[in-house]
Design a protein around this motif. Structure first.
Motif, mmCIF file in Angstrom:
data_model
loop_
_atom_site.group_PDB
_atom_site.id
_atom_site.type_symbol
_atom_site.label_atom_id
_atom_site.label_comp_id
_atom_site.label_asym_id
_atom_site.label_seq_id
_atom_site.Cartn_x
_atom_site.Cartn_y
_atom_site.Cartn_z
ATOM 1 N N ASP A 114 0.827 -1.216 0.000
ATOM 2 C CA ASP A 114 0.000 0.000 0.000
ATOM 3 C C ASP A 114 0.857 1.260 0.000
ATOM 4 O O ASP A 114 0.549 2.224 0.692
ATOM 5 C CB ASP A 114 -0.901 -0.013 1.246
ATOM 6 N N VAL A 115 1.956 1.243 -0.742
ATOM 7 C CA VAL A 115 2.817 2.433 -0.769
ATOM 8 C C VAL A 115 2.741 3.084 -2.150
ATOM 9 O O VAL A 115 2.891 2.407 -3.178
ATOM 10 C CB VAL A 115 4.282 2.066 -0.455
ATOM 11 N N TYR A 116 2.485 4.369 -2.165
ATOM 12 C CA TYR A 116 2.466 5.141 -3.419
ATOM 13 C C TYR A 116 3.578 6.181 -3.338
ATOM 14 O O TYR A 116 3.641 6.936 -2.367
ATOM 15 C CB TYR A 116 1.102 5.818 -3.612
ATOM 16 N N ILE A 117 4.425 6.193 -4.327
ATOM 17 C CA ILE A 117 5.542 7.145 -4.331
ATOM 18 C C ILE A 117 5.316 8.170 -5.433
ATOM 19 O O ILE A 117 5.078 7.802 -6.593
ATOM 20 C CB ILE A 117 6.890 6.438 -4.623
ATOM 21 N N SER A 118 5.383 9.431 -5.081
ATOM 22 C CA SER A 118 5.400 10.466 -6.121
ATOM 23 C C SER A 118 6.736 11.196 -6.008
ATOM 24 O O SER A 118 7.468 11.016 -5.034
ATOM 25 C CB SER A 118 4.227 11.435 -5.958
ATOM 26 N N TYR A 131 16.723 3.806 -6.587
ATOM 27 C CA TYR A 131 16.962 3.124 -5.305
ATOM 28 C C TYR A 131 15.698 2.631 -4.608
ATOM 29 O O TYR A 131 15.799 1.944 -3.605
ATOM 30 C CB TYR A 131 17.760 4.029 -4.353
ATOM 31 N N LEU A 132 14.520 2.999 -5.094
ATOM 32 C CA LEU A 132 13.301 2.458 -4.491
ATOM 33 C C LEU A 132 12.820 1.314 -5.366
ATOM 34 O O LEU A 132 12.874 1.403 -6.590
ATOM 35 C CB LEU A 132 12.213 3.537 -4.383
ATOM 36 N N GLY A 133 12.358 0.245 -4.722
ATOM 37 C CA GLY A 133 11.888 -0.908 -5.496
ATOM 38 C C GLY A 133 10.396 -0.766 -5.739
ATOM 39 O O GLY A 133 9.662 -0.302 -4.870
ATOM 40 N N PHE A 134 9.955 -1.092 -6.910
ATOM 41 C CA PHE A 134 8.517 -1.004 -7.196
ATOM 42 C C PHE A 134 8.022 -2.389 -7.542
ATOM 43 O O PHE A 134 8.486 -3.001 -8.502
ATOM 44 C CB PHE A 134 8.252 -0.006 -8.321
ATOM 45 N N GLU A 135 7.087 -2.898 -6.729
ATOM 46 C CA GLU A 135 6.643 -4.272 -6.901
ATOM 47 C C GLU A 135 5.415 -4.366 -7.809
ATOM 48 O O GLU A 135 5.223 -5.342 -8.497
ATOM 49 C CB GLU A 135 6.275 -4.900 -5.542
ATOM 50 N N SER A 136 4.573 -3.348 -7.777
ATOM 51 C CA SER A 136 3.342 -3.449 -8.562
ATOM 52 C C SER A 136 3.120 -2.180 -9.379
ATOM 53 O O SER A 136 3.632 -1.109 -9.017
ATOM 54 C CB SER A 136 2.140 -3.705 -7.649
ATOM 55 N N PRO A 137 2.345 -2.315 -10.463
ATOM 56 C CA PRO A 137 2.107 -1.144 -11.316
ATOM 57 C C PRO A 137 1.232 -0.098 -10.624
ATOM 58 O O PRO A 137 0.574 -0.388 -9.616
ATOM 59 C CB PRO A 137 1.380 -1.733 -12.532
#
Ligand SMILES: Cc1ncc(C[n+]2csc(CCOP(=O)(O)OP(=O)(O)O)c2C)c(N)n1
Length: 312
Positions: A114-118, A131-137
């Protein structure tokens, strides 16, 4: 080379006449006017990428091409490239390296769905992507090549409205966050709690990097020594401010930010003169990109020629 919906702008191609000169290019695009506009392609495919890719994968799986021995040499070459740590940096125990700050942030949010990065725009944006990992679209909100400073905070607020229980983090620079700082008031008024993680280097870091590497370190209007106190600024909005200046303080402070029920401005004071790599100077080809350990004085001095400078 398979190009999917590619725009082939100069940030993507580098010097056009040196853009992958020996490859056979396949370009998939739904818009026929995009085909052969900038880069000549050998095989244009006009169609909806979802359908085209489905067909391509089916045909690829049914073929014996991927097991052919001729591919071995190419795979070895790729493995050699991959083995280079193009994101390496020198760690410090005294000063927070911006890359390290993001690695610690990543450690704290890893595995959460449940993390959203802007992001805003600048070095911090690229480091966040690296450096941040993104697991889902659909969890990464950035203005990409459009480069809109001021995008990140409203985007995080929007994500928070759509996903009230989620953790929405805006990775920002000290200059970009000031573009739309007034939206802190929106967040407070609507009971939303986005977190803004400011990599504060007191510079418009990306501008400074270009001035340093490509313009003989002639710095102009890229430094601010009159930044607001971000902790007090957060408090002025009725939000929470957190400041860290030492690497050892990061983990606890990041936890405090994540657990905080209010919006947060996290003032992460980082090494001021760090550069972001890899970097392709304007007017240069992809194989002339600068990697961290190659950005020597000589490489930098030759990094850009007169034609390239006129593009900046
Ligand atoms: C609205 C707007 N103005 C100017 C620019 C050009 N620009 C790109 S990055 C940048 C500096 C960003 O500085 P900061 O937010 O401190 O981020 P850093 O590069 O230090 O991480 C500027 C001025 C832009 N992209 N958008």
């Amino acid at each position: 080379m398979i190009c999917i919906g590619a725009r082939f702008d100069d940030r993507i191609t580098g010097r056009l006449d040196a853009f992958s000169p020996n490859s056979t290019k396949i370009h998939v695009d739904i818009d026929p006017s995009s085909i052969n506009k900038i880069v000549h392609v050998d095989l244009p495919i006009v169609g909806d990428v979802a359908h085209v890719l489905e067909d391509m994968v089916r045909i690829w799986r049914a073929s014996s091409f991927h097991s052919q021995p001729e591919l071995k040499g190419w795979q070895t070459q790729i493995a050699k490239w991959r083995a280079r740590d193009c994101l390496s940096y020198r760690h410090s125990d005294d000063v927070i390296m911006p890359q390290y700050a993001l690695q610690r942030l990543n450690e704290a949010i890893k595995g959460r769905k449940d993390v959203y990065i802007s992001t805003e725009v600048g070095q911090h944006q690229m480091w966040a992507a690296q450096y941040l990992g993104f697991e889902s679209p659909n969890h990464w909100l950035t203005s990409g090549g459009f480069g809109t400073m001021g995008y990140g905070l409203p985007a995080a607020i929007g994500a928070q409205v759509a996903h009230p229980g989620a953790l929405c983090i805006n990775v920002a620079g000290d200059a970009s966050i000031l573009m739309n700082i007034q939206e802190m008031s929106t967040a407070v008024q609507h009971g939303l709690a986005p977190k803004t993680f400011i990599l504060n280097n007191s510079y418009m870091g990306m501008v400074r990097q270009w001035q340093q590497l490509l313009h003989g370190n002639r710095l102009s209007h890229s430094y601010t020594d009159s930044l607001p106190d971000f902790v007090k600024l957060a408090e002025a909005y009725g939000a929470k401010g957190i400041r860290v200046t030492k690497p050892g303080e990061l983990d606890d402070a990041i936890q405090e930010m994540i657990e905080s029920p209010e919006p947060v401005l996290f003032d992460c004071c980082v090494a001021q003169l760090t550069n972001c790599f890899p970097m392709i100077p304007s007017g240069k080809a992809h194989n002339e990109m600068l990697l961290p350990d190659e950005a020597t004085d000589e490489a930098v001095a030759n990094a850009i020629d007169t034609a390239g400078k006129s593009l900046v």
